[in-house]
Design an enzyme around this catalytic site. Structure first.
Site, PDB file in Angstrom:
ATOM      1  N   ASP A 114      23.987   9.954  38.500  1.00  0.00           N
ATOM      2  CA  ASP A 114      22.530   9.846  38.664  1.00  0.00           C
ATOM      3  C   ASP A 114      22.138   8.503  39.268  1.00  0.00           C
ATOM      4  O   ASP A 114      22.786   7.483  38.997  1.00  0.00           O
ATOM      5  CB  ASP A 114      21.822  10.007  37.311  1.00  0.00           C
ATOM      6  CG  ASP A 114      21.865  11.438  36.796  1.00  0.00           C
ATOM      7  OD1 ASP A 114      22.148  12.335  37.600  1.00  0.00           O
ATOM      8  OD2 ASP A 114      21.613  11.636  35.599  1.00  0.00           O
ATOM      9  N   TYR A 129      31.228   8.208  28.796  1.00  0.00           N
ATOM     10  CA  TYR A 129      29.977   7.521  29.094  1.00  0.00           C
ATOM     11  C   TYR A 129      29.554   6.631  27.938  1.00  0.00           C
ATOM     12  O   TYR A 129      29.919   6.877  26.774  1.00  0.00           O
ATOM     13  CB  TYR A 129      28.844   8.532  29.325  1.00  0.00           C
ATOM     14  CG  TYR A 129      29.011   9.436  30.516  1.00  0.00           C
ATOM     15  CD1 TYR A 129      28.548   9.059  31.775  1.00  0.00           C
ATOM     16  CD2 TYR A 129      29.603  10.688  30.391  1.00  0.00           C
ATOM     17  CE1 TYR A 129      28.671   9.894  32.872  1.00  0.00           C
ATOM     18  CE2 TYR A 129      29.743  11.531  31.485  1.00  0.00           C
ATOM     19  CZ  TYR A 129      29.272  11.129  32.715  1.00  0.00           C
ATOM     20  OH  TYR A 129      29.408  11.970  33.801  1.00  0.00           O
ATOM     21  N   ASP A 181      15.129  11.852  31.111  1.00  0.00           N
ATOM     22  CA  ASP A 181      15.419  10.424  31.025  1.00  0.00           C
ATOM     23  C   ASP A 181      14.113   9.664  31.233  1.00  0.00           C
ATOM     24  O   ASP A 181      13.098  10.252  31.631  1.00  0.00           O
ATOM     25  CB  ASP A 181      16.500   9.986  32.023  1.00  0.00           C
ATOM     26  CG  ASP A 181      16.112  10.229  33.475  1.00  0.00           C
ATOM     27  OD1 ASP A 181      14.917  10.168  33.807  1.00  0.00           O
ATOM     28  OD2 ASP A 181      17.015  10.481  34.293  1.00  0.00           O
ATOM     29  N   ARG A 234      21.935  13.394  29.560  1.00  0.00           N
ATOM     30  CA  ARG A 234      20.480  13.489  29.363  1.00  0.00           C
ATOM     31  C   ARG A 234      20.139  14.608  28.386  1.00  0.00           C
ATOM     32  O   ARG A 234      19.214  14.479  27.569  1.00  0.00           O
ATOM     33  CB  ARG A 234      19.781  13.766  30.705  1.00  0.00           C
ATOM     34  CG  ARG A 234      19.717  12.580  31.629  1.00  0.00           C
ATOM     35  CD  ARG A 234      19.020  12.957  32.922  1.00  0.00           C
ATOM     36  NE  ARG A 234      19.863  13.758  33.800  1.00  0.00           N
ATOM     37  CZ  ARG A 234      19.413  14.583  34.729  1.00  0.00           C
ATOM     38  NH1 ARG A 234      18.105  14.735  34.902  1.00  0.00           N
ATOM     39  NH2 ARG A 234      20.234  15.237  35.506  1.00  0.00           N
TER      40      ARG A 234
END
Length: 274
Positions: free
Chosen positions: A38, A66, A80, A168
Site C-alpha cells: 500500500d 508485518y 486505514d 487493514r
C-alpha cells in the site's frame, strides 16, 4: 540488469512509483514486483529485474510478516486512517489486547477492504469506491500463522500470515471484536518472499545488490548435460524425485523444468530463464 532486488519501500510511494524510478535509474523497462505494498505502508518490496521477471508465477514462499498499529474511534472507507471517515464512536477500552489478537490465529474467510485492487467483474474495488458506486462485498481465504502484541498503549502488533491477507481487515475486525470502530494506523512489511527488512536496500542508494533467482525459487538445481537442448526447450529424461527442478549450466540458470506427467521420467520446459 537481471536478478532480484529487495527494497525498503518508503511510505508515500506506490509500488508502481518504485518500478518507474528503477526503470529510469537503470534505463530498462523489465521490472516487476512480487506483491503490492500500500502507498502509505513501508517495508520489504521484492522487485524482479530483467529475465527474473519470468519467475513470478513460480514463487512459492509468498508468506508475509508485518508490523502494524490500530487506531480506535472511527470507521474509514479504506479501513486505514488515510481514507475518509464514515462513522465515529466513543472508544470502549474494556478489552484484552493480546487475547483479542490471538483470536485471529488460524484459517479464516476475510472480508476484503473496499479500497483494494482486487477485481470484480473486471473492475478494481477501489474504482467502484472512487466513482461513488456500491462496492460489492468480497471475501478471501487466508491464514494467520501468528500474531502478538508489541505495545498495548500504541495497539501495535506483529503478524505472520499467508499471501493475500489484508492487515487493514485485521485492524477493522479487531474493532468489531472489541465493540469499537477501528482502522489501521501504520504498516511495515518486515518479511516477504523469504527476504527480511534487514536485507532491504534504500531505493535511492547509488548502487543496488541483485540476488540470483535461485533465492526466490527454492528449487533443486540440476546441471544440464546438453545446455543447448535446455535453451531450445527440448524435453529431457531425468532421474529425479522432484516434480520441478532448476536446470543449470554451471552457475547460469537456464530454465525451470517440470515432470511431464505423474510417474514419468520425462521433464519438459516450464519456463526459460536465460
Amino acid at each position: 540488469m537481471n536478478g532480484i532486488l529487495v527494497l525498503n519501500k518508503p511510505a508515500g510511494m506506490t509500488s508502481f512509483d518504485v518500478i518507474a524510478k528503477l526503470r529510469k535509474k537503470y534505463k530498462q523497462k523489465k521490472f516487476g514486483h512480487a506483491g503490492t505494498l500500500d502507498p502509505m505502508a513501508s517495508g520489504v518490496l521484492v522487485v524482479l529485474a530483467g529475465s527474473a521477471t519470468k519467475v513470478l508465477p513460480f514463487l512459492t514462499d509468498t508468506d508475509k510478516e508485518y508490523q502494524a498499529s490500530i487506531a480506535l474511534g472511527a470507521k474509514y472507507d479504506t479501513d486505514d486512517v488515510f481514507g475518509t471517515v464514515e462513522q465515529t464512536r466513543e472508544i470502549n477500552p474494556d478489552f484484552d489486547f493480546e487475547a483479542t489478537l490471538k483470536s485471529f490465529v488460524g484459517k479464516q474467510h476475510q472480508k476484503v477492504p473496499k479500497a483494494s485492487a482486487k477485481k470484480i467483474n473486471g473492475k478494481k474495488m477501489y474504482d467502484y469506491l472512487r466513482s461513488g458506486q456500491e462496492v460489492p462485498e468480497v471475501y478471501t481465504d487466508i491464514e494467520i500463522y501468528d500474531i502478538k502484541p508489541i505495545d498495548e498503549n500504541e495497539l501495535s502488533f506483529d503478524v505472520s500470515c499467508s499471501s493475500g491477507t489484508y492487515v487493514r481487515s485485521i485492524c477493522r475486525d479487531f474493532g468489531e471484536k472489541t465493540g469499537n470502530l477501528a482502522a489501521m494506523k501504520s504498516l511495515i512489511r518486515k518479511k516477504a518472499n523469504g527476504f527480511t527488512l534487514d536485507e532491504a536496500q534504500e531505493i535511492d542508494a547509488p548502487e543496488h545488490t541483485f540476488y540470483p533467482v535461485q533465492r526466490v525459487l527454492n528449487l533443486p538445481e540440476v546441471q544440464a548435460e546438453n545446455p543447448a537442448d535446455i535453451r531450445n526447450g527440448k524435453t529431457i529424461v531425468l532421474e529425479n524425485k522432484n516434480d520441478r527442478v532448476l536446470m543449470m549450466d554451471g552457475d547460469q540458470v537456464l530454465a525451470i523444468y517440470e515432470r511431464k506427467m505423474p510417474g514419468s521420467k520425462v521433464f519438459r520446459s516450464a519456463r526459460g530463464l536465460w
